[in-house]
Scaffold this motif. Structure first.
Motif, PDB file in Angstrom:
ATOM      1  N   ARG A 488       0.836  -1.203   0.000  1.00  0.00           N
ATOM      2  CA  ARG A 488       0.000   0.000   0.000  1.00  0.00           C
ATOM      3  C   ARG A 488       0.875   1.259   0.000  1.00  0.00           C
ATOM      4  N   MET A 489       1.898   1.253   0.811  1.00  0.00           N
ATOM      5  CA  MET A 489       2.793   2.412   0.862  1.00  0.00           C
ATOM      6  C   MET A 489       3.529   2.593  -0.458  1.00  0.00           C
ATOM      7  N   ASP A 491       2.387   1.806  -3.348  1.00  0.00           N
ATOM      8  CA  ASP A 491       1.428   2.331  -4.329  1.00  0.00           C
ATOM      9  C   ASP A 491       1.234   3.836  -4.179  1.00  0.00           C
ATOM     10  N   GLU A 492       1.450   4.323  -2.965  1.00  0.00           N
ATOM     11  CA  GLU A 492       1.150   5.726  -2.679  1.00  0.00           C
ATOM     12  C   GLU A 492       2.317   6.667  -2.982  1.00  0.00           C
ATOM     13  N   ARG A 493       3.555   6.168  -2.861  1.00  0.00           N
ATOM     14  CA  ARG A 493       4.684   7.074  -3.073  1.00  0.00           C
ATOM     15  C   ARG A 493       5.903   6.315  -3.562  1.00  0.00           C
TER      16      ARG A 493
END
Length: 844
Positions: A488-489, A491-493
């Motif tokens: 998830r992390m 995917d975000e940055r």
């Protein structure tokens, strides 16, 4: 000046003279033993023969003769001397030869008044003496022996005189002496030539072994790729069990490590044969205990029984500075030598003791004779092993000397042999400085990097963050408690490095790595596996999952920082090492500049690739037709005759099995039209001259693994890297050539060619020959960039690109004299740099 010092000075010539004698009879040569047997039998036989001939009053020399026979007998019994007396054998033999050869025969001849038998005996004694030692000691023994014999004779016979026939034979004696000396010199030269040929043979064998080892490495890589599939079905149709796959993976991984180390030690052997010094720039601080344990684990034992013979005792660990692979092979060699005799000596046990800044390898085998120990570390000296090359212990000594240490051997026949390796101490100050330097380098290398720590254990995660604390000021550290959170992390940055635990509940590290590599903004992020799993299995699976590096837990702070720093410098952003990717691959390099080809080929061979060099496009097609298995083609765009674009079009339109081979363009231009033309011609990658080794590895690695290379590279900035000689040179590039051993070629090949190209350019300009000027500037541009002549490269590039694209001469009248002056200054700077390297002993 003390009396002791005066005595030492006076005795120095005699010590040196005796040193020649001990060297001549060192290494267990049996000459003295055999002359003892022959001499004892001969002197006894000649005495008995004398009484078979009528002689009314023969001179009875029985007393002296019995003494001589006794002296010879003691020489013959060398192997039966008591152990505590054996160190006196060589000094005894020196005195015995003087008495038994010149003294006895000259005195006997004087007593008999000359005569044919006496002259014959003197000739025989002189001939044997010439064979038994070097010419210096032959003369010394003759002078001492003859003087002693004459002194004794004339003291017993005041009115005596030298026999005339004996004096008449002096020219003949001199001929024997000179002829024997000349023969010995010729024999020494033959031995020297044999050693040279043996060195050449060793070098040739090492060269020839590189390619098959590289092919084995490539085959192992392919086998591992097959194992990465979900199921492996053998010929019988039975699916391999997980345990069998793990065992196979372990053996493949061990084999790959062995091949990689083998390739490295072959390079070291070649360096040793050619007297090339070890490259200390690759040395790092190592734990003696860790390296010893690694050696014992990685050594290829013939049986479990042999493995059980080896024991490690760590009294106190210490740090030394050196090369791990080089020292592993030192330990391998010593263990191998000790185990060689285990069948004949079943009681053999090996104990490796670490402590006191020393590593001692002690075995309870057959031992080594004292007279052999002196020459034990000489090249091509093998003791008691049929088929031995004699390179092993010489290699051990060379490595230890490169580390600033030493290696010595003590032994007792029938009891033990012990090799002691002493390492220079690393002071607390040096260790602290090393720690600070490592942290500073890590801060610089990781500055601005965003690092994600993925670890399910809270305590482990906190400890890891604490270890990375020194770089927190310049880098950004974030944490994820499990695989799903990490994805998830991601995917975000954007993240630069992922430090990834392998064993986590739910989504483990392998699955996380595969998902990262499958796509997304972080597909090219550097992934470092961080696990306590067995290294041989985890490293293999980590590589197959797309990870870049592996670090074992537990890991101290400095090794962890070094691992992160190391991975940022790797040739591939998402793969194995350059050697692992390129080892055994056949790569065809086409460039009309011989020096450019050499530079590219040297980088590729350094990664264990097999390189074919050609100078034009037509030769590329000939090579593709002639041999199978070419994995990639690197082609210069601007070549006389069939240029790079035409070559690429011909390959793609050939409708041959090799028509799909990856093609990489190489040129000084990186603008959009050049890239578009290369892409339209069917090229897959693009390299800007001067070619950076890491970019070269990365481009080829991506293409040969089925990926795509970077579409449009930025021009290589020559200014990047350390500058020298007021900005004329790129010292970082020159240092890479030094490590590759190419500085001498730089002087011998590049500088004369640069001078020729400048003259060619001047003639083309004077003749208003635009195409000739373009060709000269093209070659000069490629050579200056590859050779690290950064100021010249930048200057030529400003002239070359407009002339090539627009066909217009540079403005102004001073551009050519300016280029000529810059070329002269560049030549002076390069010569000064190479001279400096020569004086410091690092020019290869």
């Amino acid at each position: 000046m003390t009396m002791t010092h005066i005595a030492s000075l006076l005795l120095a010539p005699f010590r040196r003279l005796y040193g020649y004698y001990t060297t001549y009879h060192g290494h267990g040569r049996p000459l003295l033993k055999y002359i003892g047997i022959i001499g004892a039998l001969t002197y006894l036989t000649f005495y008995l023969i004398r009484f078979t001939k009528p002689n009314p009053k023969p001179f009875d020399d029985i007393g002296l003769r019995l003494m001589v026979i006794t002296l010879f007998t003691l020489l013959a019994l060398r192997d039966h001397w008591p152990e505590k007396l054996r160190k006196y054998y060589l000094p005894y033999s020196y005195a015995a030869l003087i008495v038994t050869m010149p003294f006895f025969n000259v005195y006997f001849s004087l007593e008999r008044g000359g005569g044919v038998p006496s002259m014959s005996n003197c000739f025989i004694a002189l001939s044997f003496l010439v064979m038994l030692t070097d010419w210096r000691n032959t003369i010394a023994m003759l002078v001492v022996g003859i003087t002693a014999a004459a002194s004794l004779f004339f003291s017993l016979h005041p009115g005596g005189r030298w026999p005339p026939d004996m004096l008449a034979q002096i020219p003949a004696y001199l001929i024997v002496l000179i002829g024997g000396g000349a023969f010995k010199l010729s024999e020494k030269q033959i031995d020297s030539e044999k050693s040279r040929l043996a060195a050449a043979l060793a070098g040739s064998i090492a060269h020839e072994m590189r390619n098959p080892l590289s092919r084995i490495s490539y085959a192992l890589e392919k086998m591992q790729a097959l194992l990465a599939r979900p199921k492996v079905v053998p010929a019988g149709g039975r699916i391999l069990e997980t345990e069998q796959l793990d065992a196979l993976a372990r053996h493949l991984s061990d084999s790959e490590v062995a091949v990689r180390r083998g390739l490295q030690v072959i390079s070291m052997t070649l360096d040793g044969v050619s007297n090339k010094p070890m490259d200390a720039s690759s040395f790092r601080y190592l734990s003696a205990a860790e390296v010893v344990h690694k050696a014992i684990e990685e050594y290829g034992y013939d049986s479990d029984e042999d493995r059980d013979r080896v024991n490690v005792v760590v009294k106190d660990d210490f740090t030394f500075r050196g090369d791990e692979t080089a020292y592993l092979f030192v330990l391998f060699n010593l263990v191998k030598n000790a185990l060689f005799y285990s069948a004949a000596f079943p009681r053999t046990r090996i104990t490796i003791t670490v402590g006191g800044q020393q590593v001692r390898v002690h075995d309870t085998g057959p031992g080594i004779a004292p007279q052999v120990l002196k020459g034990l570390f000489e090249v091509f000296r093998s003791v008691g092993k049929a088929g031995g090359t004699g390179l092993g212990l010489a290699y051990c000594q060379r490595v230890m000397q490169a580390f600033g240490g030493s290696i010595q051997c003590t032994s007792a026949l029938g009891e033990f042999t012990e090799f002691t390796m002493a390492f220079p101490p690393v002071s607390e100050q040096e260790r602290e400085q090393h720690r600070l330097d490592t942290i500073a380098q890590a801060r610089t290398a990781l500055a601005g990097k965003r690092i994600l720590i993925v670890e399910d254990d809270d305590l482990q995660r906190a400890m890891t963050r604490q270890k990375l604390g020194p770089i927190a000021l310049t880098s950004e550290l974030e944490e994820a408690p499990d695989g799903q959170s990490a994805l998830r992390m991601l995917d975000e940055r954007k993240f630069d490095i992922v430090l990834l635990d392998l064993r986590m509940p739910g989504l483990d590290g392998y699955a996380v790595a595969e998902k990262i590599r499958a796509g997304g903004a972080n597909k090219d992020a550097l992934i470092v596996a961080y696990s306590s799993e067995p290294a041989h299995l985890a490293r293999y699976r980590a590589t197959q999952s797309g990870m870049d590096h592996f670090v074992s837990k537990p890991c101290a702070q400095l090794p962890l920082l070094a691992a992160l720093q190391h991975v940022t410098r790797r040739p591939f952003a998402a793969g194995a090492t350059a050697a692992g990717r390129l080892a055994g691959r056949h790569i065809l390099v086409a460039d009309d500049s011989a020096f450019n080809r050499k530079a590219i080929a040297a980088h590729l061979r350094n990664a264990a690739a097999i390189v074919i060099e050609v100078e034009h496009g037509g030769a590329v097609l000939e090579q593709l037709h002639a041999q199978e298995g070419i994995h990639a083609v690197i082609v210069d765009l601007h070549m006389p005759g069939m240029d790079g674009l035409e070559t690429a079009r011909a390959i793609r339109s050939a409708r041959e099995p090799w028509s799909g081979v990856p093609i990489v363009a190489m040129t000084a231009r990186s603008d959009e039209p050049a890239v578009a033309a290369a892409t339209a011609a069917g090229m897959n990658g693009f390299l800007v001259k001067p070619v950076d080794a890491m970019v070269l590895y990365d481009t080829l690695g991506r293409l040969m693994s089925g990926g795509s290379a970077v579409a449009q590279p930025a021009p290589v900035a020559q200014a990047a890297g350390t500058q020298g000689e007021q900005g004329l040179l790129n010292l970082q590039r020159l240092e890479s050539y030094r490590r590759l051993g190419m500085l001498e070629e730089l002087l011998n090949d590049y500088l004369p060619e640069m001078e020729r190209l400048v003259v060619t350019l001047r003639e083309a300009v004077e003749g208003a020959d635009v195409q000739g000027s373009i060709a000269a500037l093209h070659s000069l541009l490629g050579m200056s960039g590859e050779a690290g002549a950064q100021a010249l490269y930048q200057h030529v590039r400003k002239l070359y690109v407009p002339l090539l694209e627009q066909g217009e001469w540079p403005t102004g009248h001073q551009w050519l004299p300016q280029l000529q002056a810059l070329a002269r200054r560049t030549e002076e700077a390069l010569r000064a740099y190479c001279d400096q390297q020569t004086r410091s002993g690092t020019l290869s």
